[in-house]
Design an enzyme around this catalytic site. Structure first.
Site, short mmCIF file in Angstrom:
data_model
loop_
_atom_site.label_atom_id
_atom_site.label_comp_id
_atom_site.label_asym_id
_atom_site.label_seq_id
_atom_site.Cartn_x
_atom_site.Cartn_y
_atom_site.Cartn_z
N HIS A 63 0.86 -1.18 0.00
CA HIS A 63 0.00 0.00 0.00
C HIS A 63 0.90 1.23 0.00
O HIS A 63 1.54 1.52 1.01
CB HIS A 63 -0.89 -0.01 1.24
CG HIS A 63 -1.83 -1.18 1.30
ND1 HIS A 63 -3.08 -1.17 0.72
CD2 HIS A 63 -1.69 -2.42 1.84
CE1 HIS A 63 -3.67 -2.34 0.91
NE2 HIS A 63 -2.83 -3.12 1.59
N ASP A 305 2.13 -7.01 2.46
CA ASP A 305 0.98 -6.19 2.89
C ASP A 305 1.48 -4.96 3.65
O ASP A 305 0.91 -4.58 4.67
CB ASP A 305 -0.01 -7.01 3.73
CG ASP A 305 -1.33 -6.27 3.94
OD1 ASP A 305 -1.52 -5.17 3.39
OD2 ASP A 305 -2.18 -6.79 4.69
C1 NCD Z 1 -4.55 -2.71 4.73
C2 NCD Z 1 -4.48 -1.18 4.61
O1 NCD Z 1 -4.15 -0.53 5.60
O2 NCD Z 1 -4.72 -0.64 3.52
N1 NCD Z 1 -4.69 -3.05 6.09
C3 NCD Z 1 -4.51 -4.25 6.65
O3 NCD Z 1 -4.76 -4.40 7.84
N2 NCD Z 1 -4.05 -5.27 5.99
C4 NCD Z 1 -5.65 -3.23 3.88
C5 NCD Z 1 -5.52 -4.66 3.51
O4 NCD Z 1 -4.49 -5.12 3.02
O5 NCD Z 1 -6.51 -5.38 3.65
ZN ZN Z 2 -6.21 -6.97 2.43
#
Ligand code: NCD
Ligand code: ZN
Length: 423
Positions: A63, A305
């Site tokens: 992200h 992630d």
């Molecule tokens: C992610 C985010 O902050 O965008 N958060 C998470 O807890 N994993 C979203 C995601 O990957 O589902």
């Molecule tokens: Zn996710």
């Protein structure tokens, strides 16, 4: 043409069944040659004695918060974290503001990443407009604009008919659909359903919230012939579901996140909201199942992630934003599993380079002669701490903050050019 000679490193490249001490010559942006001993007087030398040389890591789940939430991260800082973690390619998630659901946002991400010019940043497009789960995006034009996957990540695709159609299109255009599997009618709280949630009196996100959508997606992939990729798998039953459908010949792949392999729900008692993530940290039994599924091939790859959030968004456990940063800590975590004998070094490279590249059909993740020279050189023993000095993210949300880590990237080379050097 620029020549780079990496000498005496321990080369690990599962794509060509190679593991041993070799010299590797890069010419221009390509791997020119691998041999026991290479002489090339014109080349710049990297002494890799005692270091591991592998294809640059590929992360299918980051992200970068760009556009729209650049106080948490942006494509430039995200790219710096990536190359510092040994990643030469990342797939960035579309839960931005605006979301990546139209070609112009895709183009923005690609152009900015090209301008930053550190890491290959490939956008994932949303499955539904606005990630609202109601109406499919124009997957064809998103693919043409450069999307390498589709997902509403952050949210699941709850509507089974929309998922079925997305997978049908996926099978036509050859782009996988990724899914964040957590049924939002069941997953309402912040923690898994175990003793810790009960102890703290929190409502929960039990494993079955994940398992039902995982199973549904596998069934739809089986019937449509589309490729579904299960994101951040965390449950013991989920492993069995994926294994079952792979054996039946469904096009199913899956990823796990490093944190779900080493941190259990008990960490919430110690780290509070820093240990809050979706899907939540699970039980010791789940961890055990995930670890053995790494070794037996049921789990295809490791994705970070990397989910940066500002400090004020992590204030209170009950209402904090879920997620943790992870690009710089993935390698040390995975090396700890190698150290424990859970996986081999070769398997680790397979999970971090070879397989994720294959899942999105990328012609990287290999050091074969003639391949694009995306390379990571790391010291598996070097100790360091993630702190104000070493952290390259705009955010600091990880339970590993300030702790001792073992294993550090020394060089990252992308397209034959050094894009990160440890100091
Ligand atoms: C992610 C985010 O902050 O965008 N958060 C998470 O807890 N994993 C979203 C995601 O990957 O589902
Ligand atoms: Zn996710």
């Amino acid at each position: 043409m620029l020549k780079l000679l990496i000498k005496r490193g321990t080369l690990v490249d599962p794509s060509q069944d190679l593991e041993g001490v070799y010299d590797l010559l890069v010419e221009g942006n390509r791997v020119k040659k691998i041999d026991r001993e290479i002489f090339e007087p014109e080349a710049e030398i990297i002494d890799a004695e005692g270091l591991v040389v592998a294809p640059g890591f590929v992360d299918l789940h980051v992200h970068f918060r760009d556009p729209g939430q650049t106080y948490k991260e942006d494509i430039e800082t995200g790219s710096r974290c990536a190359v510092a973690g040994g990643y030469t390619t990342v797939v960035c998630m579309p839960n931005t503001d605006p979301p990546i659901d139209s070609p112009w946002v895709v183009e923005y991400v690609i152009l900015k990443a090209r301008h930053v010019n550190l890491c290959n940043v490939l956008p994932a497009g949303a499955v539904t407009k606005g990630r609202k789960g109601k109406e499919l995006t124009d997957m064809y034009s998103l693919k043409d604009a450069g999307c390498v996957a589709f997902t509403d990540d952050g949210s699941p695709v709850m509507d089974s008919e929309i998922m079925r159609r997305a997978l049908e299109i996926s099978s036509q255009i050859g782009v996988p659909v990724f899914d964040h599997c957590e049924d939002d009618r069941i997953a309402t709280g912040s923690l898994s359903s175990g003793e810790v949630a009960t102890l703290l009196g929190y409502s929960s996100r039990p494993p079955e919230a994940e398992d039902v959508l995982n199973a549904r997606d596998c069934i739809l992939a089986y019937h449509t012939g589309g490729h579904v990729h299960i994101q951040h798998l965390t449950t013991a039953l989920g492993v069995e579901i994926v294994r079952y459908f792979k054996e039946k010949g469904a096009k199913v792949t899956c990823e796990v996140n490093p944190h779900h392999l080493v941190l259990s729900e008990r960490e919430v008692l110690r780290y509070g909201s820093l240990a809050r993530v979706n899907p939540p940290l699970r039980s010791g039994e789940d961890l055990k199942a995930l670890r053995s599924a790494l070794a037996d091939g049921t789990i295809d790859c490791v994705a970070t992630d990397h989910a940066p959030h500002a400090e004020f968004e992590k204030d209170l456990l009950g209402v904090s934003m879920p997620g943790m940063i992870g690009l710089q800590t993935a390698l040390p975590i995975m090396l700890s599993l190698v150290e424990e004998g859970v996986i081999t070094l070769r398997k680790m490279v397979e999970l971090m380079s070879t397989n994720p590249a294959r899942i999105i059909g990328l012609d990287r993740g290999t050091l074969k002669e003639g391949a694009v020279a995306d390379i990571v050189v790391f010291d598996p023993k070097k100790e360091w701490v993630l702190d104000e000095e070493t952290n390259l993210s705009k955010s600091k949300n990880t339970p590993l903050w300030g702790g001792r880590l073992r294993g550090k990237v020394i060089y990252t080379i992308k397209d034959g050019r050094v894009v990160h050097k440890d100091n």
